[in-house]
Write a protein that holds these residues in place. Structure first.
Motif, PDB file in Angstrom:
ATOM      1  N   ASN A   1       0.808  -1.230   0.000  1.00  0.00           N
ATOM      2  CA  ASN A   1       0.000   0.000   0.000  1.00  0.00           C
ATOM      3  C   ASN A   1       0.834   1.271   0.000  1.00  0.00           C
ATOM      4  O   ASN A   1       0.363   2.330  -0.394  1.00  0.00           O
ATOM      5  CB  ASN A   1      -0.929   0.023   1.221  1.00  0.00           C
ATOM      6  N   ASN A   2       2.082   1.170   0.476  1.00  0.00           N
ATOM      7  CA  ASN A   2       2.938   2.361   0.552  1.00  0.00           C
ATOM      8  C   ASN A   2       3.712   2.621  -0.744  1.00  0.00           C
ATOM      9  O   ASN A   2       4.618   3.444  -0.765  1.00  0.00           O
ATOM     10  CB  ASN A   2       3.910   2.235   1.729  1.00  0.00           C
ATOM     11  N   ALA A   3       3.386   1.883  -1.822  1.00  0.00           N
ATOM     12  CA  ALA A   3       3.998   2.054  -3.156  1.00  0.00           C
ATOM     13  C   ALA A   3       5.389   1.434  -3.274  1.00  0.00           C
ATOM     14  O   ALA A   3       6.006   1.494  -4.331  1.00  0.00           O
ATOM     15  CB  ALA A   3       4.023   3.512  -3.606  1.00  0.00           C
ATOM     16  N   PHE A   4       5.883   0.849  -2.181  1.00  0.00           N
ATOM     17  CA  PHE A   4       7.125   0.059  -2.274  1.00  0.00           C
ATOM     18  C   PHE A   4       6.726  -1.378  -2.614  1.00  0.00           C
ATOM     19  O   PHE A   4       5.605  -1.804  -2.326  1.00  0.00           O
ATOM     20  CB  PHE A   4       7.880   0.078  -0.940  1.00  0.00           C
ATOM     21  N   MET A  55      10.561  -3.764   0.809  1.00  0.00           N
ATOM     22  CA  MET A  55      10.224  -3.727   2.239  1.00  0.00           C
ATOM     23  C   MET A  55      10.969  -4.815   3.010  1.00  0.00           C
ATOM     24  O   MET A  55      11.339  -4.618   4.167  1.00  0.00           O
ATOM     25  CB  MET A  55       8.699  -3.854   2.447  1.00  0.00           C
ATOM     26  N   LYS A  56      11.210  -5.956   2.344  1.00  0.00           N
ATOM     27  CA  LYS A  56      12.006  -7.006   2.999  1.00  0.00           C
ATOM     28  C   LYS A  56      13.389  -6.459   3.328  1.00  0.00           C
ATOM     29  O   LYS A  56      13.905  -6.645   4.427  1.00  0.00           O
ATOM     30  CB  LYS A  56      12.179  -8.206   2.063  1.00  0.00           C
ATOM     31  N   ALA A  88      14.971   1.575  -0.402  1.00  0.00           N
ATOM     32  CA  ALA A  88      15.430   0.625  -1.418  1.00  0.00           C
ATOM     33  C   ALA A  88      14.576   0.716  -2.680  1.00  0.00           C
ATOM     34  O   ALA A  88      13.368   0.967  -2.611  1.00  0.00           O
ATOM     35  CB  ALA A  88      15.346  -0.791  -0.851  1.00  0.00           C
ATOM     36  N   THR A  89      15.233   0.510  -3.815  1.00  0.00           N
ATOM     37  CA  THR A  89      14.535   0.316  -5.093  1.00  0.00           C
ATOM     38  C   THR A  89      15.085  -0.981  -5.675  1.00  0.00           C
ATOM     39  O   THR A  89      16.310  -1.114  -5.836  1.00  0.00           O
ATOM     40  CB  THR A  89      14.826   1.470  -6.075  1.00  0.00           C
ATOM     41  N   ALA A  90      14.202  -1.936  -5.926  1.00  0.00           N
ATOM     42  CA  ALA A  90      14.665  -3.243  -6.407  1.00  0.00           C
ATOM     43  C   ALA A  90      14.238  -3.439  -7.860  1.00  0.00           C
ATOM     44  O   ALA A  90      13.063  -3.261  -8.194  1.00  0.00           O
ATOM     45  CB  ALA A  90      14.087  -4.356  -5.533  1.00  0.00           C
TER      46      ALA A  90
END
Ligand code: A2P
Length: 337
Positions: free
Chosen positions: A204-207, A212-213, A231-233
């Motif tokens: 829900n937070n756009a990540f 998030m992990k 982080a951007t994966a």
């Protein structure tokens, strides 16, 4: 070391096969190896120490006399079967995300928080592959200078998704080179000749869940909820090895020369940093080296306590199978003392 009985759950998968290989390569003291997978693989054979071992179907009764059960068959299988293994007396080392954020379950990278492994109640979680290589690189910086902020961008190989994804990249590549229509099943978009800024589902937070992990697991392993990490994966058309571009802000100023000296001495790290000869960690090098490779180390130009680096490791080995076997070695070693 006394010999122990090992079960590998998901033995026919990309990580499971690597677990069997790592046990053999490291001369792990295996008395009996039990290979478990779904019904469809039952009756297949895998090689271990020159012998062919038959794969059996996983059931709740698969864990009799097992000392260590290495799980890598996805989180729903771990949730369903881990407690059966624990009840049978095994220590579970779980490569899925099922228990990673459970307060009762330690999340362990032997180079970073080995002491946590001994606080288990039957289950130890193996962190996410992109978290493992990140925290191995962070730990000496954290100990020496403190870390305030981390910005990480990942470039993750398709083997992290499993065998089907490896096949999808190969098939799409062949199709494009032969001017044929591509087939797409595993990823939401074409992966060949492309980059997907999405790994796993969006929250829900756009990540994404993968991002998030990395955020939650890094805090848990480092025992520091105050680290500011983002982080951007991204998924890239690479078969093996995850790469990460990392920017750190330290509490105290840390000079690059002494950081290089520290990395040179750290077990589990290989410094590959000779820009004048175009030497830096490459994803393909992770098929040769088991260490977390670090390079492109440089001071930031805008922020005086900022450091930039490039980190590469084999996602199936240090990012999964090897880390799990190292946890078992850690526990065994202590039993010997
Ligand atoms: P199988 O090969 O029999 O399907 P990957 O992540 O590379 O796709 O591998 C997943 C692993 O998890 C495989 O070994 C797979 O076995 C195993 N697996 C998947 N579903 C089950 C299940 N229901 N019971 C036991 N193992 C399973």
């Amino acid at each position: 070391m006394g010999e122990v009985n090992i079960a590998v759950v998901g033995a026919t998968g990309a990580v499971g096969r690597e677990m069997v290989k790592v046990l053999e390569e490291r001369n792990f003291p295996v008395a009996n190896l039990v290979l478990l997978a779904s019904q469809k693989s039952s009756g297949e054979f895998l090689k271990f120490n020159g012998k062919k071992i038959e794969v059996s179907e996983l059931t709740k009764n698969s864990f009799k006399n097992i000392d260590f059960a290495l799980f890598s068959a996805g989180s729903s299988i771990s949730k369903k079967y881990a407690t059966h293994a624990v009840t049978a007396g095994a220590v579970v080392i779980d490569n899925s995300s099922a228990f990673r954020m459970d307060n009762q379950v330690p999340l362990v990278v032997p180079e970073v928080n080995p002491q946590d492994a001994f606080k288990h109640n039957g289950i130890i979680a193996n962190p996410n592959c992109s978290t493992i290589q990140l925290v191995v690189a962070l730990k000496p910086v954290y100990d020496k200078a403190g870390i305030k902020r981390i910005i990480v961008s990942t470039y993750q190989s398709v083997s992290g998704t499993g065998k089907k994804a490896i096949d999808e990249l190969m098939e799409q590549t062949k199709a494009i080179l032969n001017k044929k229509k591509i087939k797409r099943e595993v990823y939401p978009h074409q992966i060949a000749f492309n980059i997907l800024p999405q790994i796993d589902e969006f929250e829900n937070n756009a990540f994404t869940r993968e991002e998030m992990k990395m955020i939650h697991e890094t805090k848990k392993i480092m025992h520091d909820d105050d680290i500011k990490i983002t982080a951007t994966a991204a998924r890239v058309p690479v078969l093996y090895g995850h790469s990460e571009s990392v920017y750190l802000e330290t509490e105290k100023i840390m000079d690059i020369k002494s950081l290089k000296q520290i990395y040179l001495k750290m077990p589990g790290i290989k410094l590959v940093d000779d820009i004048h000869n175009a030497k830096y960690p490459l994803a393909i090098m992770s098929e040769i080296y088991d260490e977390v490779m670090i390079g492109r180390l440089r001071k930031d130009l805008a922020v005086k306590n900022g450091i930039n680096m490039w980190i590469v490791a084999n996602n199936l080995r240090k990012g999964a199978a090897l880390n799990a076997v190292q946890i078992a070695e850690l526990l065994l070693g202590s039993q010997e003392k």
